[in-house]
Write a protein that holds these residues in place. Sequence first.
Motif, PDB file in Angstrom:
ATOM      1  N   THR A 233      49.807  41.057  21.247  1.00 20.84           N
ATOM      2  CA  THR A 233      49.354  39.704  21.570  1.00 20.84           C
ATOM      3  C   THR A 233      49.388  39.429  23.064  1.00 20.84           C
ATOM      4  OG1 THR A 233      50.164  38.927  19.429  1.00 20.84           O
ATOM      5  CG2 THR A 233      49.727  37.261  21.114  1.00 20.84           C
ATOM      6  N   SER A 234      50.473  39.857  23.701  1.00 20.79           N
ATOM      7  CA  SER A 234      50.624  39.696  25.145  1.00 20.79           C
ATOM      8  C   SER A 234      50.820  41.059  25.783  1.00 20.79           C
ATOM      9  CB  SER A 234      51.835  38.807  25.466  1.00 20.79           C
ATOM     10  OG  SER A 234      51.675  37.519  24.924  1.00 20.79           O
ATOM     11  N   PRO A 284      47.974  35.060  25.759  1.00 22.38           N
ATOM     12  CA  PRO A 284      47.027  34.463  24.811  1.00 22.38           C
ATOM     13  C   PRO A 284      46.445  33.126  25.248  1.00 22.38           C
ATOM     14  CG  PRO A 284      49.000  35.217  23.672  1.00 22.38           C
ATOM     15  CD  PRO A 284      49.286  35.297  25.138  1.00 22.38           C
TER      16      PRO A 284
END
Length: 384
Positions: A233-234, A284
Amino acid sequence: MDMTEIANSPVRLTAVDSPDQPTPSAALEELYRGFEKELLVPLWTEIGDLMPVHPRSKAVPHLWRWENLVALAGEAGHLVPVGRGGERRAIALANPSLGGRPFATPTLWAAIQYLMPGEDAPEHRHTQHAFRFVVEGEGVWTVVGGDPVPMRRGDFLPQGGWNWHAHHNAADRPMAWIDGLDIPFQYVTESQFFEFGRDRISDAERTTPERSRSERLWGHPGLRPVSAPGAQTSSPLLAYRWADTDRALADQLALEAEGHAGTVEPGHAAVRYTNPTTGGDVLPTIRVEMHRVRAGAETAPRRETGSSVYQVFDGSGRITVGDRSWSVTRGDLFVVPSWTPFSARSEASASDSDSGSLDLFRFSDSPIFEALRLDRSDVERPQA
């Protein structure tokens, strides 16, 4: 009709004699009292505010001078301890039109953080996505998930939400940097979580390696470890070093000088920090870029949905945001609200810039708008 219920209602409606409103009458006033009692608001009285022809940001353009921020942060360093309760000696920028809230824009938080020699900022984690950017100094290590990461001038250090993190200053002098987070966005969407960690980090985490474990695994351009498949996600890379950013910007301008493509527009080089597992934005909800404007060049006025915060990393220039214009130098921070035109003219030279150009660090909420398909931009190109 119960007048007490009407008096206690937060809804207040008034019949207005206007071409785009119903004709005022006693019956209309009675209808409005019924709406107030039942907590109803008709669209026809609100459409101009709720559905304007273009975005009208609650934020306004504003500039904060770095020298003033550092001076005040230094005073706080002697007066305000770092520990449980305050957690961080972080002093947030408050946009003058947002009611005194510690928000730079309706979605973005920006703050100067200050750590005294030998100090530790205790461990915690939160769902807010965050980063650190260093405009001057060194000596502090941020410790993310037990991985000590050195912070030096020009370095960008992202940290995805819900990761344990602490800081320690191993130097004999204070250090300041800026923090960027999506606190206002998570605040208004009521989605935030926070958790205290350990009061003290271990001796192993207080070491001062030249390179963090994340850099040793992920910090190789164009290469990713086979041991870590799949998207994250990151960004798992916890430090993007200035030497690499500087070289990329210099190469773009050099290619332009040789007659090749590579810059955004004449005299304007730019790079975006990306997540090596996806090629997308490093966080995100936050987009982060570095821009370099060659001395004497000026960027075309540009406006976008969503807001941005800029910090002058190096050089000097003239910044125009909407109807505001300022001369800026190293460290100064300013806000560009949604759909507000922005342009920059570089007045840098070898006397105030290592590169001889105006270098601008920028972060924005663009990933949110793109994910919701609400992104829109407009560039005012010069007439041929």
